[in-house]
Design a protein around this motif. Structure first.
Motif: not given
Length: 371
Positions: A188-193
């Motif tokens: 469903v997505g990605v997490k970055t900083k």
């Protein structure tokens, strides 16, 4: 939108091919595009002379990508308007003592048995092709079909093409993806900083850093970094010190159109340590000088190291995840990322067109290491 993690030659080539079929892509890289393994490479397009008998099953994909390179190079240069330093002189792999010669003959017989166009040459025949080669060289293999490119020029050409297509290609540099976000085993997505980016389709091309991303299972995609140290010498303009790639054991010398002479590369299990070492650089120069003594008069202009993304069987991992829907891998190319860029990008493009991975990739699937 397809989100591509990793802006090396594999990620950029895939982005180019996907935008070519009308897909919108977002390419994310933890640093600047193409500045890791793709930048550190020597640009050789072979996969033949250094092929181990245990890697015989990879020969068909190496050959397929090798033969795709002339068209790939021409298209790159035409669409970018830039030279990528594509050269076709071939490779000489040489022996300097009886033990090396016996080992090389076994390699030669293996290659001939598998239909590779190679020739056995005496030391004198080699020196007819390359007059500066040392008298220490007893014999060797000549592979006329081997090509090479300037990998840094190639990266620049890919970026130039993609930046012309602003409507379908978005760049995010210096943005590290820390986690794949899933719901019910679907992307469903990605997490970055700094943010969360929503997407239902992710292609992982993050090389040696693949297993640093949370939710990517190391059992499915076991990749480790293998360090390679390199050095660049400058040939005076107008001089032809070397025309062919010259190789002895694990050290190669690669001449470029801009009068650079690349010498590489070490293979070191040092984790993510990219430091240059006196022993590594000394060994490259020592072996290089033994086969091409003239290099001792050349200026050193640069030295660097890169981290090859390496799997347990030294073959890439290409195809959809068995664990997470919407997650596709195109990573783990070890020392053959430049060579396999046309092949891998074509496989991923065809996956989006046809909904399946080609038969060539049966032995490259994610999860093949799980017993």
């Amino acid at each position: 939108m397809v989100l591509i993690i990793g802006g090396g030659i594999i990620g950029l080539s895939i982005a180019w091919r996907l935008t070519g079929i009308g897909k919108k892509v977002l390419i994310i890289d933890k640093s600047n595009f193409g500045k890791e393994a793709s930048w550190a490479a020597a640009g050789m397009l072979s996969g033949r002379l250094d092929l181990k008998p245990s890697e015989k099953s990879l020969l068909p994909i190496f050959e397929k990508s090798h033969y795709a390179w002339p068209k790939f190079a021409k298209e790159l240069e035409n669409k970018s308007g830039k030279s990528i330093g594509y050269r076709k002189e071939g490779t000489l792999m040489v022996a300097c003592d009886i033990n090396e010669e016996n080992k090389l003959k076994k390699n030669y017989n293996f290659l001939k048995k598998n239909g590779i166009n190679v020739f056995w040459l005496s030391g004198n025949k080699i020196r007819q092709k390359e007059p500066y080669v040392s008298s220490n060289v007893l014999s060797g293999i000549f592979s006329p079909g081997d090509h090479h490119v300037n990998n840094r020029y190639t990266i620049d050409a890919l970026i130039t093409i993609l930046k012309k297509n602003k409507n379908n290609c978005i760049f995010k540099e210096n943005t590290e993806v820390t986690k794949i976000i899933t719901e019910k085993n679907k992307v469903v997505g990605v997490k970055t900083k700094n943010e969360i980016i929503k997407t239902k389709e992710i292609i992982v091309c993050s090389g040696a850093w693949t297993n640093k991303i949370k939710n990517i299972q190391i059992k499915e995609v076991p990749i480790r970094p293998v360090k390679g140290q390199m050095i660049c010498l400058k040939i005076p303009k107008g001089n032809t010190v070397l025309k062919h790639i010259l190789w002895r054991e694990n050290v190669y010398l690669v001449p470029r159109d801009n009068y650079d002479l690349i010498i590489g590369a070490t293979e070191e299990e040092m984790g993510f340590d990219k430091s240059l070492t006196a022993g590594g650089i000394y060994n490259l120069l020592k072996i290089g000088r033994e086969i091409l003594p003239v290099i001792e008069d050349l200026s050193i202009i640069e030295s660097w190291s890169g981290l090859r993304p390496t799997t347990r069987d030294e073959a890439p991992i290409i195809g959809p995840s068995k664990k997470i829907k919407g997650l596709i891998y195109a990573t783990g190319h070890h020392r053959n990322g430049i060579l396999l860029a046309p092949f891998t990008s074509s496989v991923i493009k065809n996956y989006y067109l046809n909904g399946k991975i080609e038969n060539d990739c049966d032995k490259l699937k994610p999860g093949r290491f799980v017993v």
